[in-house]
Structures are given as structure tokens and as C-alpha cells.
Design a protein around this motif. Sequence first.
Motif, PDB file in Angstrom:
ATOM      1  N   SER A   1      22.059 -22.596  38.628  1.00 43.44           N
ATOM      2  CA  SER A   1      21.445 -22.730  36.881  1.00 43.44           C
ATOM      3  C   SER A   1      19.829 -22.651  37.248  1.00 43.44           C
ATOM      4  O   SER A   1      19.772 -23.882  37.659  1.00 43.44           O
ATOM      5  CB  SER A   1      22.338 -23.486  36.098  1.00 43.44           C
ATOM      6  N   ASP A   2      19.757 -21.239  36.090  1.00 42.28           N
ATOM      7  CA  ASP A   2      18.666 -21.672  36.166  1.00 42.28           C
ATOM      8  C   ASP A   2      17.478 -22.433  34.846  1.00 42.28           C
ATOM      9  O   ASP A   2      16.491 -22.411  34.767  1.00 42.28           O
ATOM     10  CB  ASP A   2      17.408 -20.158  35.940  1.00 42.28           C
ATOM     11  N   SER A   3      18.471 -23.744  34.368  1.00 48.26           N
ATOM     12  CA  SER A   3      18.345 -24.584  33.093  1.00 48.26           C
ATOM     13  C   SER A   3      18.907 -25.763  33.385  1.00 48.26           C
ATOM     14  O   SER A   3      18.193 -26.392  32.655  1.00 48.26           O
ATOM     15  CB  SER A   3      19.949 -23.541  31.825  1.00 48.26           C
ATOM     16  N   TYR A   4      19.509 -25.576  33.960  1.00 48.52           N
ATOM     17  CA  TYR A   4      19.995 -27.003  33.976  1.00 48.52           C
ATOM     18  C   TYR A   4      19.467 -28.054  35.459  1.00 48.52           C
ATOM     19  O   TYR A   4      20.049 -27.049  36.060  1.00 48.52           O
ATOM     20  CB  TYR A   4      21.589 -28.007  33.862  1.00 48.52           C
ATOM     21  N   VAL A   5      19.250 -29.127  35.828  1.00 45.21           N
ATOM     22  CA  VAL A   5      19.300 -30.208  37.199  1.00 45.21           C
ATOM     23  C   VAL A   5      20.785 -30.390  37.322  1.00 45.21           C
ATOM     24  O   VAL A   5      21.339 -31.725  35.754  1.00 45.21           O
ATOM     25  CB  VAL A   5      18.384 -30.637  37.174  1.00 45.21           C
ATOM     26  N   GLY A   6      21.599 -29.896  38.769  1.00 43.41           N
ATOM     27  CA  GLY A   6      22.911 -31.010  38.616  1.00 43.41           C
ATOM     28  C   GLY A   6      24.264 -30.603  38.671  1.00 43.41           C
ATOM     29  O   GLY A   6      24.868 -31.412  38.644  1.00 43.41           O
TER      30      GLY A   6
END
Length: 794
Positions: free
Chosen positions: A647-652
Motif C-alpha cells: 500500500s502507498d498509504s498505510y504501514v503494516g
Amino acid sequence: MVEHTGSTSLFAIFALSLYSLFLFPYTIYRLTCGASEEAVVQPYLQGKQKKGTVDRALRKLFSKSNLILIALWLFWAVLLWYVNITSKDLKPFDPFEILGVERSATTAEIKKAYRQMSLLYHPDKNPDPKAHAYFAEYITKAYQALTDEVSRKNFELHGHPDGPQAMNVGVALPTWLFTKDSKVAPLMLLGLVGFGILLPLGVVSWYMLNSNRYSGPNGVMQETLSFYYMSKYSVKEAQSLVRIPETLVCAMEFITLPTPSEQTAGLEELRKLILRNNPDLKDKNAFWKRRASVLKAHMLLLAHLDREHDNIPPSLQADLRFVLTKSPLLLDEMIKIAIMPRPPAGFGWMTPAVAIVEMMQCVSQALSVSARKPTGSASAKAAANADGMAALMQLPHFNLDVLKKLKKRRVQTIKDLQDLPPAELGEALRSAGLGDAMAEEVATFLATLPAVHCRAECEVTGEEDIMEGDVVKCRVQLLVTRPSHNTPGFEQQAPARGSSKAIRAFTPNNPVPKDENWHVLLVDASSNAVLCWNKVSLVEAEAVGFSRPELVEEWERQGDVAAGADKKDAVDRARSRALATADKFISRYSNGARPGPATRAGPKGAVVADGDGGSGTDAEAETGQVVELLFHAPRAGKHELQLLIMSDSYVGCDRTIPLRVRVVPLTRAMQEGRDLKSQAKAKEWANNSDEEDGDKGEGRRRRKAAADGDAASDAGSAAGDGDSDDGDEDVNSDEYDSEETGELESGPEDEEDDADDTAAAGKGSKALPATAATSKDADGNDKASEKPSDSEDN
């Protein structure tokens, strides 16, 4: 010589016509295409949005774009009113309309109307000079045109009781422009030439001269692409996450960013702020001795990653928004450069590509790059701990102090927080020092985090083996679920299948709105190679995941069967998943919510797609969103590939799925066998085509006979049926592996031959499907498949 004068009424009509040519198409665009493209789907419910939809509907109705459209139509109405007032002089002379009588009126009626008008406009009755002029110019002449024989004849022949009138030539410009003052006329001419000819020509010339500086759909300058590809700060093969910002800020967009003297004091405050959060930069002279505009962009980026938006001086806020607006576009171009095929293998670089996507995550959530660096040893456990800490640090209002307090309550990962009941979650967050509003924002973030589920398979179309040089297709099936899907009221704004709307990411620490996107990379970690890459928006995957949540458990159940799991354990897991699915439906529909338009109740309470059980809609829903990746087969041998879904918006939220591919050497015997097989298929296809043509002809004859009453109607339709569905692929077969174990369908070890034995035997196999980011070690225990770590520059 005819004298040219201005005409305000004609100018008003001309302006209204031009304005309507713009307003009507723009309104149609906003009502049809524009509104759907600008609208987004928010996969989260926050604050007052949870209570009802009235406020949300009002905000949507009175949005900025809608208010602008209303203002444009109000101005059009005012302009139309002005045209109606000023165009009275342009109307033709009509005595019947002036006197207010019908065209069939008698002489007595005309005289009566004239006397009534005289009482209103005669100079003896009305001292107003305008009434006197109107009575003399219109009322008297209208009466003469209808009662006097000569005047009536002139009116019938020339349209006026006085006979032929002189032609009045008017220009569609305001009258005040045609003044006879010798001093004003040259200025008027200069203004017309300057603003009517020279200014538009200058704008067009400037645009054409500067348009060649941009390239690509993102509008990135060509010089920027050159810097990213070949310069001192270009994208490099082993570039890690900590080196990505150095390349990012070297864009020509930031180099040409103006730095006026009014920002000197603000830049000094920003410098102190950066040193307070990054003391290691104090002794790095190379960082501070760069161009002022590049240094300003880099400091603004670091301040954003440190979540110091409120402490940035007001004089630099506009530049901060510019940097945050351009950074996602520039990162998109950087990853395209990183995955460019390079000799000798013809593949891209994995390490910088993964680092660039991680940088996108940091920019989206305002997460410091140092939070993702492993502390201590560079072992796999340290990297996993760093990823877990980074995933927690991305939450709004979280810092190291909050993490220490939560660690005392045995909360160390995002999943630990998501598993807490709402009451315990609020208590844990308040005990960590967060207020009620902050805790609610954290809960919204946790409910928004997506979970992606995947099934993947590599194959060569029409072939059983994968040989060197073949074009291999990696077919990826995706589903997206979120905890917010089970929130009452979410179905009102859930994404619909086939919708073109984007999904808005929840980025509370980013002042620039951002849409969710996913990067799918097929990589070979052993050779640092990216075989193929694609950027997708998983709107369809989330729509299916919301309407068919049981598919996730079904995919995992198929994986258990394919992996040969213990029967009792498989039954227990199936029972627990069924209970979890039932809880989801109960929580989703307990408050009166109804299934969306893409769902309906099944025979036993299950939710299935609209249509019959064997319809194409159900078949498409079973596969989720399909993404196909094409790549050239690598050298002969066994390859342990990895499918990265980032994802380019969230980590993990990233997934790493192992894929085993066996490539057979391209020998002469194998090539000849393929040629013979292709020839046999072509001959079979030709024979089938001839048979189908004969069947169709026979079917047409039978249908004609049936229409005449000589045969049954179903005979012709049966004869015309084809066999096109016999070779369809069963996308829901049990070949896929478990979502939990991630075991590959490799079979017994004695059946796996080495590459040399495979080449001698002339046999191979296509890539086996996989569905998870875990595998089993030698003892049979579950072991997480590790994501390739970035190599840091010393």
C-alpha cells in the motif's frame, strides 16, 4: 459613409452567447462525468458521520464546486435580465404591441386604446420628458400607422409609418468605447489591440515554450526525469529508504521553487526545528551547503515527517503544501525508473522500488524515516520489530511515550489494538495519555486499515511448461476487507462494483488529500530483481470483500484442503471462521442495515451475488479483483519468487506471498515438440471451425423449418449451440494454498527433480499457486515469510 457606433444591447447579447457556450457544456460535464470523477469513497466513519447522513448529504450538496456552479448560473441569470432590458431598442416597430391591441382590432378599439395611452403619456397629463418622447416617437406613430392610409401603407411596405429608415450599423461593443474624444480614442484602440490580440498571443506563446518542460501523465519536468535517471543523486541499485529523500528533493520542481528574502526569518526557524528533531544533521555540511530552494524543500519534508506542521512558520505553509502535493507524483516517476529493465537479465531493481513505496507510506502518514530503521542488529527479528513499531507510530497522536505506556498493557502491534473490545481500547488509549477526541481518531484509523487477501498463479497460456524466454502471466486475485465494513451505516457509502470512484485514504496528519493505491511487484529477492510491476486501485476488490465477506474464509478453507492440513484442525478452523463470519453479518445488519445492491440472501442465509448460481456475475465475484502481470521467464532452474502487494498509504498492510517457479531449458527437442503441438492445435481449430460452420448452417435450416411449423423451435437452437465453455478455467478450484500456512502444492520431495534432470527428461511444470505470506519450517511449524530488507548505504 456609414458611421460605426457601439451598441450596448448587442454587446450584452454577444457576451451572453459566449458565456453560454462555456456554461452549458461545463454544467453537463459536472452533472454527468465531473461529479463521479471528483467524488471519492471514504472507507471510514468519523465523528458526526456515525450519527446520520443529513450533514454528510448537505456538505456534499453545498461543496465548493457546487457553490461555484450555482454562482456561475446566478451570473448568467443576471446577464439574461440585462439583455432583456437593453434589447428593447432592437425590437422592430409594432404598432399593435405599442397600443396593446389585437391585430384584428377595429378602428374604434384602436382609438379607445390611443385615448387610454394619451392619459398616461401625453405631455399635458405627464410632465416627464421620457413620457413625452415615448408618446411622440411610439404612441403617435403607432396610431397613425393604424388609422392613416399613407402611414399604414408605409408600415406594410417598409415596417415603419414614416417610410424607409436609414440603416444603423452597430458594433457589438459598449457604446462608451466609441467616444469622439481624440485623446481617449487612441487609448481605446491600444487597449483593444493589447488585450484582444497581444495578450492572448503572449499567453499561447508562453505555454508552448514551457510545455516541453513537462513529460508524462503526472506533469513532471523532463529535467527531473533526467536527474532521477542519470545524475549524482539518481536512483541507484542498492538505494535504501534513508537515501530516498535525497533523490526526491533534487527535482527541478523544487530547484526552481522561489525563495524570496521575506522567508529568511522563517527558514531560520525551520532550521532550528529540524535540528531539534534531527540532531545528527548538525555536522553534515553537505546537507546545508546545497541550493537554497532544495534545502528548503528537504527541510519542509523532514518537518512534515516529524509532524511539526503547526510549528512551521506561516510564510512557508504554501511551500509545504506544494512539496506535499508534488512528492507523490515524483515518487511515482521514481518507481518507474527503478523498475526499468536493465541488462544483462532485463529486470528492474527491487531494493529501491520497495524503498520508494515505503517512502510513499511515510509521506502519507507523516512518519519519520528513522522510525522504520531496525535498531541494533540487522537480523530478521529486528526488522520485524521495526516494522511493528513503525505501524504503531503511524497512528495519529502516537509517540514513543504512548508506545511505552501501551507496552505495559501488552500492546505491541496494530493487531493487539484491533483485537481489543471498544471499551478496553478506549481505556487503554486514555491510560496512555490520549484524550477522548484523540482516542476516537485512533479508533477510526484502526477501523480503516485494510487487509488484503490474495491468490496467485503463474503460467504460460496454452502450455504446461515454462521455458526460458516465455512470456509468463501471473494472475493475481485480490480481496480487501476492513474492520469498518462491520460498522453500522457503512453500507451507505460502501464502494460499488464497477464504480470509477477512488478510495480516499485516511491521512489525518497529511494536509493534502490522498487516494489509496496499491503496488503489486513480482520480485526475485536473491538477485534484487523486479520481474514486473503494476499500480492498481483496489476498488473492485473492496466492493467484493464487503459484499462477499465469506469469500475470505472460503479461500482459506480451500488453502487448508490444498495444503493437506489435519482433518480435525481443518474442521475446527472452518467452524471458527463460520462463527466469525456470522458475527460479521450479525453486527453489520443487526441495526436494520440491508445488504447492498450487489448482494442478496442465499439459501441458508449466506450472502451471494445477484443473479443465478451459475451466472457470470457470480463467477466474477468469486475471483475478486483480478490483476494480471506479464514477464519474461528467467533462466532455467528453480526460482523462489515473491509477490509483494504494498500500500502507498498505510504501514503494516503489505503482503508478501511466496511463488515457486520452475523454468525448463529451451532445448531443440522441446522447441520442436512445441511446434508440432502448435500445428496440431491449429489443425484441430480449423476442423472445429468447419464443423461449427456446418452446424450453424444446419441450425439455420432447422430454425427456418421451425418457423414454418415443420419442426420444433428448440431443435434449431440446440443445433446452433457451441462448445465455447468447455475449456473455461475453474478459478475457484482447490489448487490454491492456505491463507494461514502458505504451503505450496509441491507434492512429495522425491517428485521434485533438479534442473539438470528436468533438462534431460525434457519436462517441467508451471508455477504453483500460493495465497499467503507464511511458510513452514523443517519441523512443521509456521514461520513468517520475511519481506526483503533494504540494504542501507554506509
